[in-house]
Design a protein around this motif. Structure first.
Motif, PDB file in Angstrom:
ATOM      1  N   THR A  21       1.866   2.213  -3.446  1.00  0.00           N
ATOM      2  CA  THR A  21       0.825   2.208  -4.474  1.00  0.00           C
ATOM      3  C   THR A  21       0.436   3.632  -4.867  1.00  0.00           C
ATOM      4  OG1 THR A  21      -0.063   0.103  -3.699  1.00  0.00           O
ATOM      5  CG2 THR A  21      -1.524   1.468  -5.030  1.00  0.00           C
ATOM      6  N   GLY A  76       0.788  -1.224   0.000  1.00  0.00           N
ATOM      7  CA  GLY A  76       0.000   0.000   0.000  1.00  0.00           C
ATOM      8  C   GLY A  76       0.816   1.267   0.000  1.00  0.00           C
ATOM      9  N   ALA A 122     -10.371   0.682  -6.588  1.00  0.00           N
ATOM     10  CA  ALA A 122      -9.613   0.356  -5.373  1.00  0.00           C
ATOM     11  C   ALA A 122     -10.484   0.444  -4.131  1.00  0.00           C
ATOM     12  CB  ALA A 122      -8.411   1.283  -5.248  1.00  0.00           C
ATOM     13  N   PHE A 172      -4.150   2.008  -8.996  1.00  0.00           N
ATOM     14  CA  PHE A 172      -4.787   0.703  -8.994  1.00  0.00           C
ATOM     15  C   PHE A 172      -5.345   0.535 -10.403  1.00  0.00           C
ATOM     16  CE2 PHE A 172      -8.147  -2.381  -7.977  1.00  0.00           C
ATOM     17  CZ  PHE A 172      -7.458  -3.257  -7.167  1.00  0.00           C
ATOM     18  N   CYS A 231      -4.940   3.060  -2.925  1.00  0.00           N
ATOM     19  CA  CYS A 231      -5.239   1.647  -2.643  1.00  0.00           C
ATOM     20  C   CYS A 231      -6.577   1.473  -1.920  1.00  0.00           C
ATOM     21  CB  CYS A 231      -4.107   0.973  -1.890  1.00  0.00           C
ATOM     22  SG  CYS A 231      -3.672   1.706  -0.324  1.00  0.00           S
TER      23      CYS A 231
END
Length: 505
Positions: free
Chosen positions: A217, A214, A263, A220, A467
């Motif tokens: 990230t 995460g 996400a 997504f 995320c």
């Protein structure tokens, strides 16, 4: 008189024989013993690369040199490995002090080749490539060669070891689908429904959350190929570039909003780990190795570790999900990895000659990359190999890294590499579209402070949104304000300026 003359002739012969036995090593050049037509000058190629040397490099490297010289390539390869933790510091010192070496591994995503060139650290090898690099040019398409050019001059040798046109990446487990009698999903909606079913029926304490870190990230992007705006790419995790030449802050685009919608939905449905923001890379690797997953936003290199928990799994139990096959894949890069000749080299042709030999045929490639057949590896097919390990070792006694210097034409995959991975990564996609920024390299040297601040702020403010942990509508305005304060606009504008100048050339 005759006796004196004979003594003089004998002394001269002795001196001549002695001189013929002397070898010299000056300026990186070595003269092989011998005389006349048999005497050949061997030039050194000191190759500096990151990591740790394989255990048996001192055994295999002479074999490589012997093979090169038998082929008429009078180069002696001498590799110098620098530990990862010291890589940037030591190579920067080498380049700034004029340390004499002949080949440098370049990772464009860490320090772009344009940055080295702007510092005056690399040699222009355009003419050398035309003279000594016929195999290099033959095995690399134009997009790869363009990636190593600055101002239309060649400064590097591309490592075309993988096909980049495979995003969005989605690998799904076919054995899991069979277990629960489920069809292969055809779109994101079906994938979401299927994943929910798998999650509800999963046996065991470890749930098969989608493996993501995460804190790292920023997108997504599983559904991106289905957006009307496809194709586009997000460079450096935040610079949006589409095929019309638009450059923007990705976090201000409609595409980011759509990514966040998916996400957030997956997070709320329990398909993303509840503690994803503190999920670490070692945890992700352990999850992938254990087989406790159903869908992976990436590829799988080997099934060796998964087989420990799933002994019946095969290389054909994985599939690549392409929800929009009617749309072309986008090739965002030429290459991210390459090798360059430092300006301090006394033999700038040496590195080109070595890599040209490497790309001459499969036999040369196998020797350098995989070592001794029957000791380090076994051929198991035309393009596959079995890795051989000595007792107590987790890696072969000798190997080299394809990603540093390999070429897709000769690369051998492991016999335990999933078929889907081979099709995605190691097969040239003839229908892919090259990004208009594929050959562009951003030089961020003038905005390094702002770039560092932006990356720090992305991890703190954007990652929780990207995320799905927090709501997009509520949190994004605050995150954008922080990014602007960190210098995002300056970084994006610098990219735009360079990119527009690149497109005019």
């Amino acid at each position: 008189m005759k006796k004196a003359l004979l003594i003089l002739i004998s002394a001269m012969l002795a001196l001549a024989l002695l001189a013929g036995c002397i070898t010299q090593d000056t300026g990186g050049q070595t003269n092989r013993q011998g005389s006349g037509d048999d005497q050949k000058q061997i030039i050194t190629c000191r190759y500096v690369l990151p990591g740790s040397a394989p255990t048996d490099i001192d055994v295999v490297e002479p074999m490589i040199n012997e093979a090169m010289q038998k082929a008429g390539v009078n180069v002696e390869l001498k590799r110098e490995y620098i530990p990862w933790e010291a890589w940037e510091q030591k190579t920067n010192m080498y380049l700034s002090t004029g340390e004499v070496f002949d080949l440098l591994n370049v990772m464009n995503d860490i320090i772009p080749i344009s940055s080295y060139v702007s510092r005056g650290a690399l040699a222009d090898i355009t003419d050398i490539m035309n003279q000594y690099g016929s195999n290099i040019l033959a095995t690399n398409p134009d997009i790869m060669m363009d990636a190593v050019k600055v101002n239309n001059r060649i400064y590097g040798i591309p490592a075309f070891w993988v096909e980049f046109s495979h995003s969005p990446e989605m690998t799904i487990r076919l054995d899991i689908l069979r277990k629960y009698n489920l069809p292969v999903p055809k779109n994101m909606e079906e994938l979401t429904e299927t994943f929910e079913i798998v999650m509800s029926k999963w046996e065991g304490p470890e749930k098969p959350y989608i493996p993501i870190i995460g804190a790292q990230t920023t997108k997504f992007g599983l559904a991106q190929k289905g957006y009307d705006s496809w194709p586009f790419w997000v460079y450096d995790n935040f610079i949006y570039v589409n095929q019309h030449g638009m450059v923007a802050n990705y976090f201000e685009t409609e595409e980011f909003k759509q990514d966040c919608k998916w996400a957030r939905l997956w997070y709320q449905k329990g398909l993303i780990h509840p503690d994803v923001l503190v999920f670490k890379s070692d945890q992700l690797n352990a999850q992938l190795d254990s087989g406790n997953w159903f869908i992976h936003a990436g590829t799988i290199g080997s099934i060796d570790n998964i087989k420990k928990n799933y002994p019946d799994i095969t290389v054909d139990d994985f599939a690549f999900l392409n929800f929009n096959p009617e749309k072309p894949n986008l090739r965002p890069y030429g290459t991210r990895n390459m090798n360059a000749v430092p300006k301090s080299s006394k033999n700038p042709e040496a590195g080109v000659m070595f890599i040209n030999w490497l790309y001459a045929n499969q036999e040369n490639y196998d020797l350098y990359m995989y070592g001794r057949e029957g000791i380090d590896y076994e051929k198991t097919g035309a393009r596959t190999r079995k890795v051989l390990l000595k007792e107590g070792q987790s890696v072969p006694a000798y190997f080299a890294d394809d990603w540093m210097i390999g070429n897709i034409k000769y690369l051998r995959t492991s016999e335990t590499t999933p078929t889907a991975t081979i099709e995605m990564l190691y097969t040239i996609d003839t229908t892919a579209v090259n990004s208009i920024a594929a050959s562009f390299t951003y030089d961020a040297s003038d905005v390094m402070a702002e770039l560092a601040n932006v990356r720090t702020e992305i991890q703190a403010s954007i990652a929780p949104i990207a995320c799905g942990v927090v709501d997009y509508e509520t949190e994004l305005p605050k995150a954008l304000e922080k990014l602007k304060a960190a210098g995002m606009d300056k970084v994006i504008n610098e990219y735009k300026t360079q990119f527009e100048a690149f497109r005019k050339k």
